[in-house]
Design a protein around this motif. Structure first.
Motif, PDB file in Angstrom:
ATOM      1  N   ILE A 397      86.631  56.181  34.289  1.00 15.58           N
ATOM      2  CA  ILE A 397      85.442  56.782  33.673  1.00 15.58           C
ATOM      3  C   ILE A 397      85.405  58.245  34.107  1.00 15.58           C
ATOM      4  O   ILE A 397      84.447  58.709  34.730  1.00 15.58           O
ATOM      5  CB  ILE A 397      84.149  56.057  34.102  1.00 15.58           C
ATOM      6  N   PRO A 398      86.444  59.011  33.783  1.00 16.35           N
ATOM      7  CA  PRO A 398      86.509  60.393  34.280  1.00 16.35           C
ATOM      8  C   PRO A 398      85.524  61.306  33.561  1.00 16.35           C
ATOM      9  O   PRO A 398      85.183  61.094  32.396  1.00 16.35           O
ATOM     10  CB  PRO A 398      87.958  60.795  33.979  1.00 16.35           C
ATOM     11  N   GLY A 424      79.976  46.703  38.483  1.00 18.11           N
ATOM     12  CA  GLY A 424      80.036  47.209  39.850  1.00 18.11           C
ATOM     13  C   GLY A 424      81.097  48.293  39.930  1.00 18.11           C
ATOM     14  O   GLY A 424      82.271  48.030  39.656  1.00 18.11           O
ATOM     15  N   LEU A 425      80.702  49.509  40.271  1.00 20.69           N
ATOM     16  CA  LEU A 425      81.619  50.645  40.335  1.00 20.69           C
ATOM     17  C   LEU A 425      81.924  50.971  41.793  1.00 20.69           C
ATOM     18  O   LEU A 425      81.000  51.147  42.596  1.00 20.69           O
ATOM     19  CB  LEU A 425      81.016  51.870  39.650  1.00 20.69           C
ATOM     20  N   ASP A 432      83.583  62.857  40.272  1.00 24.14           N
ATOM     21  CA  ASP A 432      84.559  62.807  39.182  1.00 24.14           C
ATOM     22  C   ASP A 432      84.173  61.795  38.105  1.00 24.14           C
ATOM     23  O   ASP A 432      84.852  61.689  37.085  1.00 24.14           O
ATOM     24  CB  ASP A 432      85.948  62.444  39.723  1.00 24.14           C
ATOM     25  N   LEU A 433      83.116  61.019  38.333  1.00 20.37           N
ATOM     26  CA  LEU A 433      82.658  60.054  37.339  1.00 20.37           C
ATOM     27  C   LEU A 433      81.978  60.774  36.177  1.00 20.37           C
ATOM     28  O   LEU A 433      81.364  61.829  36.364  1.00 20.37           O
ATOM     29  CB  LEU A 433      81.673  59.065  37.965  1.00 20.37           C
ATOM     30  N   ALA A 434      82.066  60.183  34.997  1.00 20.24           N
ATOM     31  CA  ALA A 434      81.413  60.764  33.822  1.00 20.24           C
ATOM     32  C   ALA A 434      79.918  60.900  34.065  1.00 20.24           C
ATOM     33  O   ALA A 434      79.282  60.054  34.696  1.00 20.24           O
ATOM     34  CB  ALA A 434      81.679  59.888  32.597  1.00 20.24           C
ATOM     35  N   GLU A 435      79.372  61.986  33.552  1.00 19.85           N
ATOM     36  CA  GLU A 435      77.957  62.271  33.753  1.00 19.85           C
ATOM     37  C   GLU A 435      77.088  61.139  33.197  1.00 19.85           C
ATOM     38  O   GLU A 435      77.297  60.664  32.099  1.00 19.85           O
ATOM     39  CB  GLU A 435      77.595  63.592  33.059  1.00 19.85           C
ATOM     40  N   GLY A 436      76.125  60.730  33.965  1.00 22.84           N
ATOM     41  CA  GLY A 436      75.181  59.707  33.526  1.00 22.84           C
ATOM     42  C   GLY A 436      75.547  58.290  33.916  1.00 22.84           C
ATOM     43  O   GLY A 436      74.676  57.416  33.934  1.00 22.84           O
ATOM     44  N   VAL A 437      76.820  58.013  34.235  1.00 18.94           N
ATOM     45  CA  VAL A 437      77.213  56.648  34.565  1.00 18.94           C
ATOM     46  C   VAL A 437      76.568  56.202  35.870  1.00 18.94           C
ATOM     47  O   VAL A 437      76.036  55.086  35.977  1.00 18.94           O
ATOM     48  CB  VAL A 437      78.745  56.519  34.649  1.00 18.94           C
ATOM     49  N   HIS A 457      76.135  64.904  43.909  1.00 17.11           N
ATOM     50  CA  HIS A 457      76.157  64.006  42.751  1.00 17.11           C
ATOM     51  C   HIS A 457      75.353  62.741  43.043  1.00 17.11           C
ATOM     52  O   HIS A 457      74.586  62.270  42.197  1.00 17.11           O
ATOM     53  CB  HIS A 457      77.609  63.660  42.422  1.00 17.11           C
ATOM     54  N   VAL A 458      75.516  62.195  44.233  1.00 22.88           N
ATOM     55  CA  VAL A 458      74.767  60.989  44.607  1.00 22.88           C
ATOM     56  C   VAL A 458      73.284  61.319  44.738  1.00 22.88           C
ATOM     57  O   VAL A 458      72.418  60.561  44.276  1.00 22.88           O
ATOM     58  CB  VAL A 458      75.313  60.402  45.929  1.00 22.88           C
ATOM     59  N   ARG A 459      72.985  62.454  45.359  1.00 23.77           N
ATOM     60  CA  ARG A 459      71.583  62.834  45.561  1.00 23.77           C
ATOM     61  C   ARG A 459      70.858  62.963  44.223  1.00 23.77           C
ATOM     62  O   ARG A 459      69.685  62.582  44.099  1.00 23.77           O
ATOM     63  CB  ARG A 459      71.527  64.160  46.330  1.00 23.77           C
TER      64      ARG A 459
END
Length: 541
Positions: A397-398, A424-425, A432-437, A457-459
């Motif tokens: 899911i780049p 579960g990711l 690097d994950l696609a935005e919104g996932v 990104h996590v925050r």
């Protein structure tokens, strides 16, 4: 306001005032704590009253409002007053000094001047105690002594989850432990895990079914048109669409030749109907013979036929393009991969470590689509919820490229819960994950992340009230995680349980020191390695 001045040397925690509220907002408060009293309480560690991450309670009417300390600073370098930032996390009924029936969320905010009371062990147990909902325990809570950390299974799976952490933080063993606990709590569950490095087969050798290139046997004809095009069409640019259109027409004709297509009025190139590669080749040859001069030419047909011939003879693709996979085995494939029935093994591990890298994303797309389409067409009384776990999720899911794998996994993230598909990711690079996932994941289990971009990104994906804990992720130890979201009663910092040695995944890093201490029979070792290399991991006769 010192402890001695108030004469409460013998008062238990849960009754001791340690400060007052200075300022209130809808999200939290600013308070003044008595440093002399905190020191006199004498506790050490994360459960120490007033420490960052600890919980305090404030009396509002017949309720105890619970707040978590998120930041501290000394009012003066040599003074006895500490300014604390507090986040409100929930409230419970006040039975004297005791807290009962804790619930997330606050209905009544305190006023400035409200007394801050240190929480006792009993209070913390009431705050973190799992309610009657089905749950699993994964370890203990960092700020609450031996209080167990619980995850609610329906909330965890029903809203998707992500396990994030840098390499070497214990992410693989935490993932294995979580899946073992889920399978133990639901022995008739249906879990499919995509394992790109072959780590988890060792962990689930007894409790799960493990498939690799020697045993996967997933037929090529299960691919839809988009997946076929990823494998069969080698051109790029304007000629690609010409090749795809020719493939679509020929693929539909090949599927129509199978008896399973009889009576299907809406047959398409995407329909999972078996066909023979030889039929597809013959159809391409026949169409090529009908060409008029000045048209597209025979180039597209020759390219498609050449690619088909390559796949048929390449032993690396035998798990998918073998001549033994032409029969209608769709039900058998679904039974094996989705554990229908479980046969005492509710999880299937698909080991992709020996799968050619150029086809791995297509295989991930196919597996994800089989899970989703099975759920889509078995709604209602026939529904069987399925958990799809994707290791190294940032590979499929780049953020910077579209692919069939990304499209189906994004669709599962957005729509899967309506059909009983949980995602579960697992990733070491959430940025690097696609935005919104990531924002689609209702529960985030964040282990230590060393990269500033990953932390940010996590925050951005967690609720504002949990960001104080998220700020702690650079300093987490191995096997520690911040858990926020739907799967927990409130955000927690958890220390994971140890996993039994026989259940550990094969993810430990090799030791250079030990490996370089002794000599080995290198010629024999190299001969064995070369045989495996040439056989691409397959058993040798």
């Amino acid at each position: 306001m010192s402890m001695m001045e108030n004469g409460i040397e013998a008062a238990p925690l849960g009754e001791i005032e340690i400060g007052r509220v200075l300022e209130i907002s809808s999200a939290g408060a600013r308070a003044m704590l008595d440093a002399t009293m905190l020191a006199a309480l004498g506790q050490e560690g994360p459960a120490q009253p007033g420490a960052i991450g600890s919980h305090l309670k404030l009396r509002v009417g017949n309720k105890w409002v619970v707040a978590q300390v998120s930041a501290l600073r000394r009012e003066e370098a040599d003074g006895d007053l500490i300014v604390a930032a507090l986040d409100f996390v929930g409230e419970g009924d006040a039975e004297g000094t005791k807290l009962r029936g804790f619930k997330r969320g606050v209905s009544h905010l305190p006023l400035p001047g409200c007394r801050l009371i240190a929480t006792s062990d009993a209070d913390r147990n009431a705050i973190f105690a799992a309610d009657e909902r089905a749950h699993i325990t994964i370890g203990r809570i960092h700020s609450a002594g031996e209080t167990r950390a619980a995850l609610y299974v329906d909330a965890l799976l029903g809203r998707h989850f992500a396990i994030l952490g840098s390499t070497g933080t214990g992410k693989s063993s935490a993932t294995a432990m979580l899946l073992h606990r889920i399978c133990e709590s639901a022995p008739h569950g249906h879990v499919l895990m995509i394992d790109p490095h072959g780590e988890y087969g060792a962990s689930f050798a007894e409790a799960g079914a493990v498939f690799d290139v020697t045993s996967l046997a997933i037929p090529y004809w299960l691919m839809n048109l988009e997946e076929h095009a990823e494998v069969f069409v080698t051109t790029r640019g304007p000629d690609r669409q010409i090749d795809v259109d020719i493939l679509a027409k020929s693929l539909l004709a090949a599927r129509a030749k199978n008896r399973a297509a009889e009576g299907i009025s809406r047959l398409t190139a995407d329909s999972p109907i078996p066909y023979l590669l030889s039929d597809l080749g013959n159809i391409l040859s026949a169409e090529m013979g009908k060409l008029d001069k000045g048209g597209t030419g025979i180039g597209p047909y020759l390219r498609l036929k050449a690619r088909m011939d390559e796949l048929k003879v390449d032993p690396r693709y035998a798990f998918m393009f073998s001549g033994m996979l032409v029969g209608d085995t769709m039900q058998t494939v679904l039974q094996r991969l989705l554990r229908l029935p479980t046969d005492g093994k509710p999880i299937a591990i698909v080991d992709l470590s020996a799968v050619p890298s150029e086809i791995t994303p297509v295989l991930v797309a196919l597996l994800g689509r089989l899970v989703f389409d099975h759920a889509l067409w078995s709604r209602g009384k026939d529904a069987r919820p399925v958990l799809l776990v994707c290791e190294e999720a940032h590979r499929y899911i780049p953020a910077d490229a579209q692919s069939p794998a990304r499209r189906i996994l994004e669709r599962i993230a957005k729509e899967g819960r309506k059909y009983g598909v949980s995602l579960g990711l697992i990733s070491q690079r959430p940025s690097d994950l696609a935005e919104g996932v990531l924002s689609q994941c209702g529960t985030i289990i964040a282990m230590r992340l060393n990269n500033d971009k990953d932390q940010a990104h996590v925050r951005s994906a967690v609720p504002e009230g949990a960001r104080g804990l998220i700020d702690a992720i650079p300093g987490l130890r191995n096997r520690e995680a911040v858990v926020v979201g739907e799967g927990v009663a409130l955000p927690i910092r958890a220390i994971f349980d140890d996993l039994e040695p026989e259940r550990l995944p094969a993810s430990s890093d090799p030791s250079f020191v030990r490996g370089w201490q002794t000599a080995a029979d290198e010629p024999a070792r190299l001969a064995k390695t070369i045989l495996r290399w040439r056989a691409q991991g397959r058993p040798l006769a």
